[in-house]
Design an enzyme around this catalytic site. Structure first.
Site, mmCIF file in Angstrom:
data_model
loop_
_atom_site.group_PDB
_atom_site.id
_atom_site.type_symbol
_atom_site.label_atom_id
_atom_site.label_comp_id
_atom_site.label_asym_id
_atom_site.label_seq_id
_atom_site.Cartn_x
_atom_site.Cartn_y
_atom_site.Cartn_z
ATOM 1 N N HIS A 227 -31.830 41.179 14.638
ATOM 2 C CA HIS A 227 -32.138 42.467 13.874
ATOM 3 C C HIS A 227 -30.707 43.318 14.517
ATOM 4 O O HIS A 227 -29.910 42.777 15.069
ATOM 5 C CB HIS A 227 -33.163 43.300 14.642
ATOM 6 C CG HIS A 227 -33.264 43.559 16.065
ATOM 7 N ND1 HIS A 227 -33.745 42.501 16.951
ATOM 8 C CD2 HIS A 227 -33.024 44.676 16.828
ATOM 9 C CE1 HIS A 227 -33.546 42.928 18.321
ATOM 10 N NE2 HIS A 227 -33.115 44.363 18.269
ATOM 11 N N ASP A 229 -29.564 47.168 15.451
ATOM 12 C CA ASP A 229 -30.278 48.340 15.833
ATOM 13 C C ASP A 229 -30.225 49.761 15.167
ATOM 14 O O ASP A 229 -30.845 50.410 14.702
ATOM 15 C CB ASP A 229 -29.699 48.794 17.263
ATOM 16 C CG ASP A 229 -30.331 47.839 18.330
ATOM 17 O OD1 ASP A 229 -31.240 46.858 18.108
ATOM 18 O OD2 ASP A 229 -29.493 47.709 19.501
ATOM 19 N N HIS A 285 -27.971 40.677 16.734
ATOM 20 C CA HIS A 285 -28.557 39.919 17.836
ATOM 21 C C HIS A 285 -29.684 39.765 18.088
ATOM 22 O O HIS A 285 -30.748 40.233 17.076
ATOM 23 C CB HIS A 285 -28.021 40.949 19.027
ATOM 24 C CG HIS A 285 -28.651 42.431 18.965
ATOM 25 N ND1 HIS A 285 -28.343 43.281 18.433
ATOM 26 C CD2 HIS A 285 -29.851 42.610 19.645
ATOM 27 C CE1 HIS A 285 -29.280 44.450 18.702
ATOM 28 N NE2 HIS A 285 -30.063 43.873 19.456
ATOM 29 N N ARG A 295 -39.182 38.166 32.558
ATOM 30 C CA ARG A 295 -37.853 38.836 32.330
ATOM 31 C C ARG A 295 -38.194 40.212 32.269
ATOM 32 O O ARG A 295 -38.916 40.714 31.193
ATOM 33 C CB ARG A 295 -37.227 38.270 31.032
ATOM 34 C CG ARG A 295 -36.208 39.271 30.645
ATOM 35 C CD ARG A 295 -35.856 38.487 29.345
ATOM 36 N NE ARG A 295 -34.401 38.810 28.726
ATOM 37 C CZ ARG A 295 -34.215 40.124 27.920
ATOM 38 N NH1 ARG A 295 -35.121 40.927 27.859
ATOM 39 N NH2 ARG A 295 -32.883 40.284 27.325
#
Length: 316
Positions: A227, A229, A285, A295
């Site tokens: 996507h 941003d 990204h 994570r």
């Protein structure tokens, strides 16, 4: 004389037969050699085909193997490591704000803005907050600004849902550290891209994330899709991530991947590492799927448009 001629005839016949036998043997040997050569050629073709298929298969398996911009074991300090890229035209579709709207685009990584100890404190904050609920899938978020917290397949507002109980979960010191770290991230972005930090505004969504290998239950759990941003949110001009756990020891997978036309480039998370970039399509990204472990990170986002500004969070 007749017997002599008979012996000569027999000798001639024998010699002719012997020639035919030799010729037949030679033909059989030649045929055998040609057959062997054909077999060898076929085997070579088959091996080549298998090799090509194996290479293609391995290439498809290794499609995520990319150039590593910064590995987990490196320490990038005191100055950020900066990679310049050409700005996209995305920003032309929005009002431009001199001193803030990207003129110089790129991506950068630094380990010199947030200490490991500060990041560990923020991780404990995230663990306590997310322990209140959490997603049924592999990705959960905690947004201290809006109060949004993953709960099952939906979200609740922690300030309304938990009320006074939050004083047993968070402290004023937690929120003060969060604000201090946000300010430092804003400052390093401004310095790197030549901006006036006073013209940058925190924007939404800015949130803690917890990702593990649990299968996705809703689209909110599908964090791995590529996507942009600026396209997704509109208000974003600069995006940053503060990592609160270590790639390779706390989790595997989960690397941040910049998807460029000539190859993918990854950043390996390290506790206290800040990765930041201009938010347009020059920085398409995604995040790799987490294979095991957990994570933790904070996404901190900035806009140039004051109409989309949000305030720092504060305990009720």
């Amino acid at each position: 004389m007749a017997p002599v001629r008979q012996r000569n005839a027999k000798g001639a016949n024998a010699a002719e037969i012997e020639k035919k036998i030799k010729r037949g043997n030679a033909l059989r040997q030649g045929s055998s050699w040609r057959g062997s050569r054909l077999l060898v050629a076929l085997l070579l073709v088959a091996l080549s085909a298998c090799g090509a298929a194996t290479w293609l298969y391995m290439t498809s398996l290794d499609s995520d193997v990319t150039e590593t911009l910064v590995s987990q074991g490196e320490l990038v300090a005191p100055q950020p490591r900066v990679y310049s890229v050409q700005c996209s035209e995305d920003y032309d579709n929005y009002k431009r704000y001199p001193g803030c709207t990207p003129q110089k685009c790129g991506r950068a990584v630094t380990d010199g803005v947030v200490t490991r100890e500060e990041a560990q404190t923020l991780r404990r904050l995230a663990e306590r907050g997310l322990a209140l609920a959490g997603s049924e899938g592999g990705a959960s978020i905690l947004d201290l600004h809006s109060g949004a917290l993953s709960m099952g397949k939906q979200f609740v507002n922690i300030y309304r849902y938990f009320g006074e109980r939050l004083k047993d979960v968070f402290t004023q010191e937690d929120f003060q550290l969060y604000r201090d770290v946000r300010g430092r991230i804003q400052e390093v972005i401004a310095q790197t891209f030549g901006l006036d930090p006073a013209l940058m505004y925190l924007t939404k969504p800015t949130f803690f994330s917890r990702i593990n290998s649990t299968a996705a239950k809703t689209q909110h759990d599908e964090y791995w899709h590529p996507h942009i941003d600026k396209v997704t949110y509109g208000s974003f001009d600069y995006t940053s991530l503060l990592y609160l756990s270590d790639y390779g020891s706390d989790f595997t997978g989960g690397r941040f991947v910049f998807m460029d036309q000539n190859g993918n480039r990854t950043v390996e998370p390290r506790t206290g590492r800040v990765s930041f970039f201009s938010s347009g399509s020059e920085n398409l990204h995604r995040v790799e799927k987490v294979m095991w472990g957990t994570r933790y990170a904070i996404t901190v986002s900035f806009t140039c448009d004051p109409a989309h500004a949000i305030s720092d969070p504060a305990l009720p």
